[in-house]
Design a protein around this motif. Sequence first.
Motif, PDB file in Angstrom:
ATOM      1  N   GLY A  28     -10.162 -12.605 -11.593  1.00 43.20           N
ATOM      2  CA  GLY A  28     -10.060 -11.314 -12.265  1.00 43.20           C
ATOM      3  C   GLY A  28     -10.364 -10.112 -11.388  1.00 43.20           C
ATOM      4  O   GLY A  28     -10.180  -8.967 -11.816  1.00 43.20           O
ATOM      5  N   HIS A  29     -10.830 -10.357 -10.193  1.00 42.73           N
ATOM      6  CA  HIS A  29     -11.138  -9.235  -9.298  1.00 42.73           C
ATOM      7  C   HIS A  29      -9.848  -8.634  -8.748  1.00 42.73           C
ATOM      8  O   HIS A  29      -9.004  -9.323  -8.199  1.00 42.73           O
ATOM      9  N   VAL A  30      -9.752  -7.328  -8.886  1.00 45.36           N
ATOM     10  CA  VAL A  30      -8.538  -6.617  -8.505  1.00 45.36           C
ATOM     11  C   VAL A  30      -8.454  -6.421  -6.994  1.00 45.36           C
ATOM     12  O   VAL A  30      -7.413  -6.594  -6.389  1.00 45.36           O
ATOM     13  N   SER A  31      -9.573  -6.062  -6.405  1.00 44.06           N
ATOM     14  CA  SER A  31      -9.583  -5.693  -4.983  1.00 44.06           C
ATOM     15  C   SER A  31      -9.998  -6.869  -4.122  1.00 44.06           C
ATOM     16  O   SER A  31     -10.887  -7.649  -4.487  1.00 44.06           O
ATOM     17  N   LEU A  32      -9.364  -6.951  -2.969  1.00 44.01           N
ATOM     18  CA  LEU A  32      -9.710  -7.994  -1.998  1.00 44.01           C
ATOM     19  C   LEU A  32      -9.658  -7.379  -0.617  1.00 44.01           C
ATOM     20  O   LEU A  32      -8.715  -6.681  -0.254  1.00 44.01           O
ATOM     21  N   PHE A  33     -10.721  -7.641   0.141  1.00 42.72           N
ATOM     22  CA  PHE A  33     -10.859  -7.096   1.489  1.00 42.72           C
ATOM     23  C   PHE A  33     -11.007  -8.238   2.488  1.00 42.72           C
ATOM     24  O   PHE A  33     -11.635  -9.260   2.192  1.00 42.72           O
TER      25      PHE A  33
ATOM     26  N   LEU B 140     -10.423  -4.993   8.094  1.00 44.71           N
ATOM     27  CA  LEU B 140      -9.102  -5.412   8.550  1.00 44.71           C
ATOM     28  C   LEU B 140      -8.012  -4.916   7.600  1.00 44.71           C
ATOM     29  O   LEU B 140      -7.078  -4.233   8.003  1.00 44.71           O
ATOM     30  N   THR B 141      -8.139  -5.306   6.310  1.00 42.70           N
ATOM     31  CA  THR B 141      -7.076  -4.979   5.379  1.00 42.70           C
ATOM     32  C   THR B 141      -7.592  -5.031   3.953  1.00 42.70           C
ATOM     33  O   THR B 141      -8.626  -5.644   3.675  1.00 42.70           O
ATOM     34  N   TYR B 142      -6.864  -4.363   3.043  1.00 42.26           N
ATOM     35  CA  TYR B 142      -7.265  -4.252   1.646  1.00 42.26           C
ATOM     36  C   TYR B 142      -6.073  -4.493   0.732  1.00 42.26           C
ATOM     37  O   TYR B 142      -4.987  -3.971   0.967  1.00 42.26           O
ATOM     38  N   PHE B 143      -6.307  -5.302  -0.292  1.00 43.26           N
ATOM     39  CA  PHE B 143      -5.303  -5.563  -1.329  1.00 43.26           C
ATOM     40  C   PHE B 143      -5.812  -5.062  -2.673  1.00 43.26           C
ATOM     41  O   PHE B 143      -6.972  -5.240  -3.017  1.00 43.26           O
ATOM     42  N   GLN B 144      -4.899  -4.474  -3.411  1.00 36.99           N
ATOM     43  CA  GLN B 144      -5.152  -4.199  -4.826  1.00 36.99           C
ATOM     44  C   GLN B 144      -4.143  -5.048  -5.581  1.00 36.99           C
ATOM     45  O   GLN B 144      -2.935  -4.774  -5.536  1.00 36.99           O
ATOM     46  N   ASN B 145      -4.643  -6.067  -6.256  1.00 33.39           N
ATOM     47  CA  ASN B 145      -3.766  -7.110  -6.806  1.00 33.39           C
ATOM     48  C   ASN B 145      -2.923  -7.686  -5.662  1.00 33.39           C
ATOM     49  O   ASN B 145      -3.462  -8.063  -4.643  1.00 33.39           O
ATOM     50  N   GLU B 146      -1.606  -7.702  -5.805  1.00 34.98           N
ATOM     51  CA  GLU B 146      -0.770  -8.300  -4.755  1.00 34.98           C
ATOM     52  C   GLU B 146      -0.342  -7.274  -3.699  1.00 34.98           C
ATOM     53  O   GLU B 146       0.233  -7.646  -2.666  1.00 34.98           O
ATOM     54  N   ALA B 147      -0.634  -6.037  -3.929  1.00 40.28           N
ATOM     55  CA  ALA B 147      -0.184  -4.982  -3.020  1.00 40.28           C
ATOM     56  C   ALA B 147      -1.174  -4.763  -1.886  1.00 40.28           C
ATOM     57  O   ALA B 147      -2.365  -4.546  -2.117  1.00 40.28           O
ATOM     58  N   GLN B 148      -0.669  -4.815  -0.676  1.00 49.11           N
ATOM     59  CA  GLN B 148      -1.492  -4.530   0.497  1.00 49.11           C
ATOM     60  C   GLN B 148      -1.474  -3.032   0.727  1.00 49.11           C
ATOM     61  O   GLN B 148      -0.518  -2.490   1.285  1.00 49.11           O
ATOM     62  N   LEU B 149      -2.530  -2.371   0.300  1.00 51.41           N
ATOM     63  CA  LEU B 149      -2.562  -0.915   0.337  1.00 51.41           C
ATOM     64  C   LEU B 149      -3.026  -0.349   1.676  1.00 51.41           C
ATOM     65  O   LEU B 149      -2.750   0.819   1.981  1.00 51.41           O
TER      66      LEU B 149
END
Lengths: 109, 114
Positions: free
Chosen positions: B28-33, B46-55
């Motif tokens: 359920g976590h939206v953000s992934l770093f 390095l990089t950040y995702f919001q859901n499936e989008a690499q922002l």
Amino acid sequence: GQQVMQIPQYQHVQEGEDFTTYCNSSTTLSNIQWYKQRPGGHPVFLIQLVKSGEVKKQKRLTFQFGEAKKNSSLHITATQTTDVGTYFCAGSSNNDMRFGAGTRLTVKP
Amino acid sequence: GAGVSQSPRYKVAKRGQDVALRCDPISGHVSLFWYQQALGQGPEFLTYFQNEAQLDKSGLPSDRFFAERPEGSVSTLKIQRTQQEDSAVYLCASSILAGGREQFFGPGTRLTVL
């Protein structure tokens, strides 16, 4: 780009002494977070500060966010051996997060 | 699961090999770093995702590094043609909110490139 500087790099104290680590950002932050990482472990969230001039306390830990939202500090009163670890600040603006290099605290019993 | 998990925990690669590092965030976590942490240093973004989008992928050090999160949950960090300077602990963190506030870190993958 945004840079977050943290001092000191190391701090060795006698148990019972106080400890402070300082964090400075090259840009204005939307918020700042503090994490603790024990040796061999991963960073664990401690607190987030959002408002200019904000002060928050967690038992012996006091966190401050500067008026300009570009600096922050963590102060530990009367350190204990369980406080050993590396304390990181992490500044956020927009979606990214930039960590300081951390202050490694060692406590002599 | 109860927390963020990463696999493998340790990876030894020969220089030039490709590696893939997996992160299972908290459900359920939206953000992934993704972060890279060298010995004695702080985590480097390095990089950040919001859901499936690499922002944001501004922290990826070279085009040898590639990350994906195709279904907005599990993420993979791939490093092609590994080099010795890639040796580090790779940390994954997730946050329930978009933009990432309180981040929950996984145990990391320690990559050693020989």
